[in-house]
Enzyme design. Structure first.
Site, PDB file in Angstrom:
ATOM      1  N   ASP A 163     -11.800 -31.791   7.088  1.00  0.00           N
ATOM      2  CA  ASP A 163     -11.381 -30.430   6.801  1.00  0.00           C
ATOM      3  C   ASP A 163      -9.948 -30.376   6.278  1.00  0.00           C
ATOM      4  O   ASP A 163      -8.990 -30.540   7.031  1.00  0.00           O
ATOM      5  CB  ASP A 163     -11.500 -29.570   8.054  1.00  0.00           C
ATOM      6  CG  ASP A 163     -11.347 -28.082   7.775  1.00  0.00           C
ATOM      7  OD1 ASP A 163     -11.044 -27.720   6.622  1.00  0.00           O
ATOM      8  OD2 ASP A 163     -11.534 -27.277   8.707  1.00  0.00           O
ATOM      9  N   ASP A 359     -10.641 -26.587  -1.380  1.00  0.00           N
ATOM     10  CA  ASP A 359     -10.904 -26.677   0.050  1.00  0.00           C
ATOM     11  C   ASP A 359     -12.196 -27.440   0.320  1.00  0.00           C
ATOM     12  O   ASP A 359     -13.236 -27.127  -0.259  1.00  0.00           O
ATOM     13  CB  ASP A 359     -10.987 -25.266   0.648  1.00  0.00           C
ATOM     14  CG  ASP A 359     -11.279 -25.281   2.141  1.00  0.00           C
ATOM     15  OD1 ASP A 359     -10.621 -26.050   2.857  1.00  0.00           O
ATOM     16  OD2 ASP A 359     -12.158 -24.517   2.581  1.00  0.00           O
TER      17      ASP A 359
END
Length: 483
Positions: A163, A359
């Site tokens: 992440d 992202d």
């Protein structure tokens, strides 16, 4: 995925007046053709591939790229055959509605952080070379990716979600007050000779946020709290441990030993935080890896990718563009979007005023409301050979196709234009989200009014090596990073 023979034919490709660099990411094992087709007065670079190659198979296909590198971590999809523990548990992949819901919650938390709302307590409180294989997995019931790393002495291997939008690396720990069911056994700190707690007076305790209520056992210790945009949370002890990244050992690694987790987590043991903040693995290993890491996300749930730290294993050809400061997020100077190297007629300010984030945890790509209709209409014009399929009411994805009668599909390449003059082309296949042959959708949507940033989601990253050179404040892209 099904395996066939590669066929790559360059029929015609020309240089635009700008120095346009086209990156084509080819999936090994597919019949694949690149060509330019005239469509609505535009000439687009297109990719042709078999419809069957859009769907994962029941057999895992490991990336050879990861095996060729030193100290490589695999990236795996937790809903696919490459995640071995899945053999004992049949887990259906998330639905389109679940993915969109998770993306929306994640974007809301990004917006809150970047707009400085509740600045004292953020909505998402992130309360040499080494390389790791990466697995296409899904936290929060979406399509995120897992990497397996080692904690403690002796080493206990745990699967964490990769992440780039999270600061803290954490895993569930024994004794656990409230824990979700994960695949591997919970980490037991009492059985590790290198585990150590941190006093709350230690300076590093400022890297995390202490929740309002802590258990009596944590009164004198550093205790963290993370609340994610969808309401999921993790709380526990901010601690030190030896982290093993392939063959490299990181001693005194700061991480969250979570004893209370709630929310839509499933199977994974925790989160690997890859942001630019002090608690992230990127900053903690700066002396060893020079704040450089890269990943290649696999093409499907039945393939693997890889995660690498350091510069020794990077591809020889990389197109770099400037990294823009977005607090802990990775921002890009995007000024336009197009198809096959042709920039669409959208004012640059539509992108530059709100900014752009890349992202690994957001699935789809979200464009400004003033840009999306132009992009969608151009994509539809280039795909008139295929019948549109109905979409479900309320879904953000409004462009789907019925490919049940086609054996191959021709899709325009997606081009991103940056302020420094760099142009990066993503294979058309990466723009598609597949559910059935009668519902293959464009994985783009407009973000809602009130959101500020364009977000380039992980569906677009697939098979592209994405390089994060944090020290030099740049992000690079290289084709054919994995299969």
């Amino acid at each position: 995925m099904a395996t066939t023979t590669i066929s790559f034919v360059r029929r015609s490709c020309f240089l635009l007046s700008l120095c346009i660099v086209i990156i084509c990411s080819l999936k090994e094992g597919y019949a694949f053709e690149e060509s330019r087709e005239s469509n609505a007065a535009e000439s687009y670079l297109t990719h042709t591939f078999e419809v069957s190659s859009l769907f994962a198979s029941s057999v895992c296909s490991h990336s050879t790229k990861a095996n060729e590198r030193e100290s490589t971590f695999k990236i795996i999809d937790k809903y696919g055959p490459c995640f071995e523990p899945n053999r004992s548990r049949a887990l259906p992949p998330p639905s389109l509605t679940e993915i969109l819901r998770s993306d929306r919650a994640r974007m809301n938390s990004f917006h809150a952080r970047l707009s400085n709302k509740n600045s004292s307590r953020r909505d998402m409180i992130e309360l040499n070379a080494a390389s790791i294989p990466v697995i296409d997995g899904s936290t929060f019931r979406t399509s995120n990716f897992l990497v397996k790393v080692g904690f403690g002495t002796p080493i206990k291997e745990l699967s964490l979600v990769l992440d780039t939008g999270s600061d803290l690396t954490w895993t569930q720990c024994q004794p656990c007050e409230t824990c979700y069911k994960q695949t591997e056994p919970l980490f037991d700190s009492t059985k590790s000779s290198t585990y150590a707690t941190i006093p709350k007076t230690d300076a590093v305790c400022k890297y995390v946020t202490r929740p309002g209520t802590v258990p009596p056992s944590a009164a004198s210790l550093c205790y963290y709290g993370i609340k994610y945009g969808d309401g999921s949370l993790s709380t526990g002890f901010f601690s030190k441990e030896t982290l093993t990244l392939s063959t490299d050992k990181i001693t005194g690694f700061l991480f969250g030993c979570g004893t209370n987790q709630k929310g839509d987590f499933d199977l994974e043991a925790g989160i690997m935080g890859l942001s630019q903040e002090k608690a992230s693995i990127v900053t903690q290993t700066a002396k060893k890896y020079s704040k450089i890491f890269s990943y290649c996300l696999p093409s499907s749930a039945s393939s693997t990718g890889h995660l690498s730290f350091g510069s020794q294993s990077l591809p020889s050809k990389i197109i770099y563009t400037k990294l823009v400061n977005k607090k802990s997020h990775y921002g890009l100077d995007l000024i336009g979007i197009g198809l096959g190297g042709t920039k669409l007629n959208i004012p640059e300010s539509v992108f530059t005023t709100p900014g752009t984030i890349i992202d690994s945890g957001t699935v789809f790509t979200y464009l400004p409301p003033l840009a999306y209709p132009t992009f969608r209409d151009a994509f539809r014009a280039a795909m008139t050979a295929y019948p549109l399929a109905p979409t479900r009411p309320g879904d953000d994805l409004d462009t789907c196709y019925d490919l049940s009668k086609a054996t191959t599909v021709k899709v325009p390449e997606i081009s991103l234009f940056f302020k420094d003059g760099k142009v990066v082309g993503f294979p058309g296949k990466s723009s598609l989200v597949t559910y059935t042959k009668t519902q293959v959708c464009l994985g783009f949507a407009p973000y809602e009014k009130g959101d500020d940033e364009t977000i380039i989601g992980n569906q677009m990253h697939r098979t592209m090596e994405v390089v994060y050179d944090v020290a030099r404040q740049r992000i690079g892209f290289s084709p054919k990073g994995c299969t």
